[in-house]
Motif scaffolding. Structure first.
Motif, mmCIF file in Angstrom:
data_model
loop_
_atom_site.group_PDB
_atom_site.id
_atom_site.type_symbol
_atom_site.label_atom_id
_atom_site.label_comp_id
_atom_site.label_asym_id
_atom_site.label_seq_id
_atom_site.Cartn_x
_atom_site.Cartn_y
_atom_site.Cartn_z
ATOM 1 N N LEU A 45 -14.586 -8.322 -2.047
ATOM 2 C CA LEU A 45 -14.706 -6.863 -1.613
ATOM 3 C C LEU A 45 -13.465 -6.801 -0.710
ATOM 4 O O LEU A 45 -12.762 -5.789 -1.200
ATOM 5 N N TYR A 46 -13.120 -7.719 0.095
ATOM 6 C CA TYR A 46 -11.932 -7.391 0.823
ATOM 7 C C TYR A 46 -10.638 -7.673 -0.059
ATOM 8 O O TYR A 46 -9.682 -6.760 0.237
ATOM 9 N N ALA A 50 -7.704 -5.243 -0.551
ATOM 10 C CA ALA A 50 -6.172 -5.812 -0.410
ATOM 11 C C ALA A 50 -5.273 -5.541 -1.587
ATOM 12 O O ALA A 50 -3.900 -4.969 -1.576
ATOM 13 N N TYR A 51 -5.678 -5.856 -2.735
ATOM 14 C CA TYR A 51 -4.930 -5.600 -3.940
ATOM 15 C C TYR A 51 -4.485 -4.091 -4.184
ATOM 16 O O TYR A 51 -3.429 -3.937 -4.804
ATOM 17 N N THR A 52 -5.730 -3.244 -4.063
ATOM 18 C CA THR A 52 -5.507 -1.829 -4.376
ATOM 19 C C THR A 52 -4.374 -1.153 -3.543
ATOM 20 O O THR A 52 -3.675 -0.639 -3.805
ATOM 21 N N GLY A 204 -13.514 -3.208 2.123
ATOM 22 C CA GLY A 204 -12.207 -2.638 1.233
ATOM 23 C C GLY A 204 -11.256 -1.797 2.101
ATOM 24 O O GLY A 204 -10.045 -2.110 1.967
ATOM 25 N N ALA A 205 -11.923 -1.337 3.354
ATOM 26 C CA ALA A 205 -10.789 -0.689 4.400
ATOM 27 C C ALA A 205 -10.034 -1.810 5.030
ATOM 28 O O ALA A 205 -8.771 -1.563 5.144
ATOM 29 N N ALA A 206 -10.734 -2.820 5.379
ATOM 30 C CA ALA A 206 -10.013 -4.077 5.990
ATOM 31 C C ALA A 206 -9.248 -4.782 5.268
ATOM 32 O O ALA A 206 -7.918 -5.122 5.531
ATOM 33 N N GLY A 210 -5.518 -4.589 6.462
ATOM 34 C CA GLY A 210 -5.101 -5.866 6.637
ATOM 35 C C GLY A 210 -4.273 -6.736 5.807
ATOM 36 O O GLY A 210 -3.734 -7.884 6.168
ATOM 37 N N ALA A 211 -3.755 -5.915 4.783
ATOM 38 C CA ALA A 211 -2.983 -6.533 3.633
ATOM 39 C C ALA A 211 -1.542 -7.093 4.306
ATOM 40 O O ALA A 211 -1.170 -8.147 3.971
#
Length: 659
Positions: A45-46, A50-52, A204-206, A210-211
């Motif tokens: 989910l992270y 990150a990819y998005t 997802g927000a992280a 965090g990306a």
């Protein structure tokens, strides 16, 4: 002051890194502590976020906002999907959830790589944040300071929602008393879905935010998941602020610890995780085993219905009471019936060299080595009631012992097997007291920590393990004294069959002996066993040591068959595969564990070879299919084996104890 000045930047980096882990771990804690889902796909989910975020980042504030909205929404939607996927497993305990979500993580990770590519994506942040600021005489990235502020605000906001709002009250009630929540007109199912969606949104927000710190790429989701599990264990499930403090501590170990204590840093996190779990288990009574009654899924209901109809079919006449001589004959006949699967499997194994090519024969030998690891997991999970994700630790001890023995000139196979089993048994005797007191999910986490600590040792002690490069080039194993080293696939396979048959036969003899009956009784009626004066802890410790020795034999066999050894051969993924093999076969079926291991190797190495690059996808599908379609394993497909015993109806996901 000089010391503080020298380590100021790593210390601030640790805060930023820790707060990133906090945002992820808060979602994991919410999913596990409130929704009761042990989500091993949380790292995926992270990665979705990150990819998005990386794909939509263009260096503008609009791109950052769009990426944040899209990444959060996509991960929240995936979290809601996880809720629907795990609902049918609610009565089957956390083991089935863990395997299902791990399979989903494999499938999701493969799809993300196919969609975004295998390379790490660059992330562009707005120009105002893509700069440095002065911090006590040092230059520090502005984006990381901004992220620290956002994470603190998020912690405060999350605590307020959970403690001061009606939504938070409903969430807490769903964890404490779902029946009372339903009586007030709220749907526990809707709350469950909302909690997992919120957990996904946090991950997802992280991932989006965090990306720039932990960029999207291969291995990111696994790393984030492992560190988040450490944070959740250290912080507990009671308070977001405790999770906050644990996350900062983990972040500091990951950054500042590497510069201050480089030799100890790789061990600190999982050692602390294991210590906390063991400490907690010492002050709680052993709980009942997690496995519950028969699954409520349609496949299981259909099998029970067919079995019931068969048992209630009209019979011509009731059998007369058997005379003592006839009774002995029947028992003798039953023993032969139980031996038939073993004989059939042995016949198939002996016939394989004449039907397969050299590569397939080599895979069959590897499957036998993994099968012995799976049988050791069966002993612990199915018979002792200790579900394990760390049995690759004694497996690794046996494997590296054999490789080093061969390098030192000890190339005789039986000597390697005995010494490797002994080394693995000693290792299990040392780690056993930390495991046998705990139950259920705590056992999974303790054994996971033991496995990860072993992996850290493997990467650090390069003189014995070769580190990340592994070991290769050691002399080939000799089957017996005076023989030549085995190099041909067929002779290695025959050696593997002999070792596996002897090891499995000894295992079955022990499990069917009075000692095995005591172990089964400990799993099914632990409270009664303790009340009767049985030393349950001693039984479990002996089982842990014997299972470790069996895993050591499997590790030794793997090295002999492969003729090389790498950390990937004894990592977390292999531990999950072994546990899956047990679920496929049935948690108390030794033969089923061997068949499950063969199916995994067949899928991972043979089927995936014809569809290159999609091995994780195929394995993930195998995980998902096995959890849903085989709730009692292959052993549970025997509809006409008679009524299940008490253990099967109360604690065991399998039916009768099968061979």
């Amino acid at each position: 002051m000089d010391l503080l000045d020298a380590h100021l930047v790593p210390a601030v980096d640790g805060v930023a890194y820790g707060l990133l882990l906090f945002v992820v771990a808060a979602g994991l804690s919410l999913a596990f502590g409130t929704a009761g889902v042990l989500n091993l796909s949380h790292g995926m989910l992270y990665a979705i976020g990150a990819y998005t975020g990386a794909e939509l980042s263009d260096g503008t504030w609009g791109g950052l906002a769009l990426g944040l909205a899209a990444g959060t929404a996509a991960a929240a939607l995936a979290g809601a999907g996880l809720s629907a996927a795990t609902v049918p497993l609610a009565r089957r305990g956390h083991l089935a959830q863990a395997l299902l979500t791990f399979g989903i993580a494999l499938v999701g990770g493969d799809l993300l790589i196919q969609l975004f590519g295998a390379d790490e994506l660059p992330v562009r942040v707005p120009g105002a944040l893509d700069s440095s600021v002065h911090l006590l005489g040092h230059r520090y990235p502005a984006y990381r300071l901004c992220f620290i502020a956002m994470a603190v605000v998020l912690a405060a906001f999350g605590t307020w929602v959970l403690t001061r709002t009606r939504v938070g009250a409903a969430v807490r009630a769903s964890a404490d008393d779902p029946q009372m929540l339903a009586a007030t007109g709220h749907s526990p199912r809707a709350v469950h879905t909302g909690v997992l969606a919120a957990a996904g949104a946090l991950a997802g927000a992280a991932g989006v935010l965090g990306a720039p710190i932990i960029g999207p790429g291969p291995g990111t989701s696994e790393n984030v998941l492992m560190l988040s599990l450490v944070v959740v264990v250290l912080g507990g499930l009671r308070s977001l602020w405790a999770t906050f403090a644990a996350a900062v501590a983990v972040g500091e170990v990951q950054t500042l610890g590497v510069s201050v204590l480089p030799d100890l840093a790789p061990y600190l996190l999982f050692a602390a995780m294991a210590a906390v779990l063991v400490f907690r288990s010492r002050f709680t009574e052993p709980e009942a085993h997690e496995e519950r009654g028969p699954s409520a899924d349609p496949v299981s209901r259909l099998r029970r219905l067919l079995a019931a109809r068969w048992e209630n079919r009209p019979r011509t006449a009731a059998p007369a009471p058997a005379a003592p001589g006839r009774l002995a004959a029947r028992l003798h006949s039953a023993g032969w019936r139980q031996a038939v699967p073993l004989l059939v499997l042995l016949a198939v194994l002996l016939a394989l060299p004449g039907m397969l090519d050299s590569y397939s024969i080599s895979l069959a030998g590897s499957a036998l080595a993994l099968g012995l690891l799976a049988v050791s997991v069966t002993v612990l999970t199915g018979y002792a009631g200790l579900p394990t994700l760390g049995q690759t630790a004694p497996f690794a001890v046996g494997a590296y012992a054999t490789a080093n023995l061969a390098d030192a000139g000890w190339t005789v196979g039986p000597v390697q097997i005995v010494l490797s089993a002994l080394a693995a048994a000693v290792f299990s005797a040392v780690t056993g007291p930390a495991v046998i007191r705990a139950r259920g999910t705590t056992v999974l986490m303790i054994t996971l920590a033991v496995g990860e600590l072993t992996s850290a040792v493997i990467n650090q002690v390069k003189s014995l393990t070769g580190g990340a490069d592994g070991l290769v080039g050691f002399p080939a194993t000799r089957a017996l004294w005076g023989g030549e080293g085995m190099t041909e696939e067929r002779e290695l396979y025959v050696y593997a069959v002999v070792v596996a048959v002897v090891a499995v036969a000894l295992t079955l003899l022990v499990l069917r002996s009075p000692a095995g009956k005591l172990l089964t009784g400990t799993r099914g009626a632990e409270a009664r066993m303790r009340a009767s004066g049985h030393p349950v802890g001693r039984y479990l410790l002996v089982a842990h040591i014997c299972a470790g020795a069996l895993a050591g034999v499997g590790g030794s066999l793997m090295v002999t068959v492969q003729q090389y050894l790498s950390p990937a051969d004894v990592g977390f993924e292999i531990a999950a595969f072994a546990l899956l093999a047990v679920v496929i076969g049935g948690t108390t079926s030794v033969i089923g564990a061997l068949l499950g291991a063969g199916l995994i190797v067949f899928t991972r190495d043979w089927v995936a070879g014809s569809w290159p690059g999609h091995g994780p996808l195929l394995l993930g599908a195998l995980f998902i299919g096995a959890v849903y379609l085989l709730p009692r394993g292959l052993a549970g497909l025997r509809l006409f084996a008679g009524r299940p015993g008490p253990a099967a109806s109360t604690v065991s996901p399998a039916g009768k104890v099968s061979p």
